[in-house]
Enzyme design. Sequence first.
Site, PDB file in Angstrom:
ATOM      1  N   CYS A 393      -0.927   1.452  -0.641  1.00 55.23           N
ATOM      2  CA  CYS A 393      -2.346   1.734  -0.422  1.00 55.23           C
ATOM      3  C   CYS A 393      -2.551   3.136   0.155  1.00 55.23           C
ATOM      4  O   CYS A 393      -2.397   4.114  -0.565  1.00 55.23           O
ATOM      5  CB  CYS A 393      -2.956   0.628   0.430  1.00 55.23           C
ATOM      6  SG  CYS A 393      -4.702   0.410   0.053  1.00 55.23           S
ATOM      7  N   HIS A 519      -1.376  -4.142  -2.355  1.00 56.75           N
ATOM      8  CA  HIS A 519      -0.478  -4.595  -1.283  1.00 56.75           C
ATOM      9  C   HIS A 519       0.540  -5.605  -1.819  1.00 56.75           C
ATOM     10  O   HIS A 519       0.309  -6.817  -1.730  1.00 56.75           O
ATOM     11  CB  HIS A 519      -1.293  -5.227  -0.151  1.00 56.75           C
ATOM     12  CG  HIS A 519      -2.084  -4.225   0.619  1.00 56.75           C
ATOM     13  ND1 HIS A 519      -1.584  -3.563   1.709  1.00 56.75           N
ATOM     14  CD2 HIS A 519      -3.326  -3.739   0.421  1.00 56.75           C
ATOM     15  CE1 HIS A 519      -2.486  -2.720   2.182  1.00 56.75           C
ATOM     16  NE2 HIS A 519      -3.557  -2.812   1.412  1.00 56.75           N
ATOM     17  N   GLU A 521       3.244  -6.592  -0.576  1.00 53.98           N
ATOM     18  CA  GLU A 521       3.850  -7.424   0.475  1.00 53.98           C
ATOM     19  C   GLU A 521       3.172  -8.781   0.610  1.00 53.98           C
ATOM     20  O   GLU A 521       3.773  -9.750   1.081  1.00 53.98           O
ATOM     21  CB  GLU A 521       3.822  -6.681   1.826  1.00 53.98           C
ATOM     22  CG  GLU A 521       2.465  -6.520   2.504  1.00 53.98           C
ATOM     23  CD  GLU A 521       1.635  -5.329   2.028  1.00 53.98           C
ATOM     24  OE1 GLU A 521       1.916  -4.824   0.922  1.00 53.98           O
ATOM     25  OE2 GLU A 521       0.701  -4.914   2.741  1.00 53.98           O
TER      26      GLU A 521
END
Length: 567
Positions: A393, A519, A521
């Site tokens: 990001c 994102h 993750e």
Amino acid sequence: MNTEKTTDLPRPTKYIFVTGGVVSSLGKGITASSLGLLLKKRGLSIKSLKLDPYLNVDPGTMNPYQHGEVYVLDDGSETDLDLGHYERYLDQSMTRDNNVTTGQIYHTVISRERRGDYLGATVQVIPHITEEIKNCIKRLERDEAHVDVVIVEIGGTVGDIESLPFLEAIRQIGLEANPADTLYVHVTLVPYIAAAGEMKTKPTQHSVKALLSIGIQPDVLVCRTEKRLPDDIKKKIGLFCNVPSSAVISAVDVETIYEVPLYFHDQKFDDQICERMGLPAAEAQIDDWREFVGNLKNYTHRVKIAICGKYVGLKDAYKSIIEAFAHAAAANDARVDLIWVSSEDIKRNGAEKFLKDTDGLLIPGGFGERGVEGKIDAIKYVRENNIPFLGICLGMQCAVIEFARSVAGIEDAHSFEFYRDLKHPVIHLMADQQNVADLGGTMRLGAYPAKLSKDSLAFAAYKTQLISERHRHRYEFNNSYREQLENAGLKLTGVSPDDSLVEIVEVEDHPWFVGVQYHPELKSRPTRPHPLFRDYVAAAVKCSIERKSGANAVPENADDVESAINS
Ligand code: GLN
């Protein structure tokens, strides 16, 4: 004639309520997630709910220093980081129904009152707020498929004024249900006082008393301790707190949070729950989880990855990144030591000092200008020194700025987020964000598809051309600079299906350099590591092997280092 007709009746959904006492941060979220995992692995269908006692409608507007990471779901809701634990342990995607705050409850009730729906009644905490809480809990069982168990975690600590309406609501649910259909699990602390050489049960007794005073008798006590509770202490706690000593469970500090379900299983916690609640449950199939935990703890390679961000003082701000590294490390027969570097220190002292001995750099998401120049310096260093890089990001946006300045010769390239009168806003505001006034819930949020170029590190990782990833940002790659940056060698390897948004950038002639606008993750799971994190750690392992011969040297400054498995 079949006299056992009752077996044909629909099975009721069971409710497990998880509360916490004594102090915060005892691991209610991990307890709720671990129970969910064990019950799911016994073949039961599980739903999870986190009730948060604050007045914010969601944590999206909260400072990560206070609240930790904002966990974004596919549907775009911004939620508590415990939802991340639920998704990772249950390997199940959550929705906005799985996190409810006091702010949301009041918002609903007050809007209803303004519409006149209460027909002149005086609107009160009991029954109106509590009814709405019960409604939010009960709606989880209304699903097409049967839901066996809903696990409800109540944020805060028993005794807080804020969580009282939640506790009152779960008390009422217990009162209205068949006794076997609800179970109250209370997570508490049993401290070990070294000077006395004793474990102290008093805080637990007081906390249970506080629960009892609002009408809730816990069925199970999960006691956080440094050492396993001896039988006499279990007996004492059981006696004073009115539970069988077998229902006093030790929750000893473990090496990795992923061990907790195994630890509970060894104490037959899931057996007890199934028995008490009359749940038809098979043996827990947890071999894959055991294997994952084994892989986390036993590794051949050891790599150092620097995380350079603004909130390096609070690891909870980057919870999902730490977990994604753990999953990727286990898949690579490696251990990842995370080195937390403040971007402002990099600006002051130069990137080399912090990064020369690392095997990778990760720049996480973030907001605001503070520390950005340090991040850009860090990216320049790893790009020029062939150290693997993952930018997430804001990290991707900084990579674009760095490339524009250093390689494409656009010297004053920057992001419109930080300066409004820019000559070269290589990162600018999305068109649909121009007139947004409210801050809460107005970013580009949630899952969006992207298509990948075949000749890319991204495709090599995902092995598919169409992906879906979660977003949380207002700014993006400025298409006016596409040609100029591409001509300078920046590869735009992932774009939105209509080609209007750049989602992934890569740099050629570098071992592994990827920046993503989303994102990744948030979608990594213990036994299904995220493909980008997996390949990034693989690149770091390669880098470490090539970089040094003493590959297993322990990082010099142990204070700055946190192992991804200790998160
Ligand atoms: N601040 C940037 C934006 O809003 C990046 C956000 C993030 O990293 N999550 O676009």
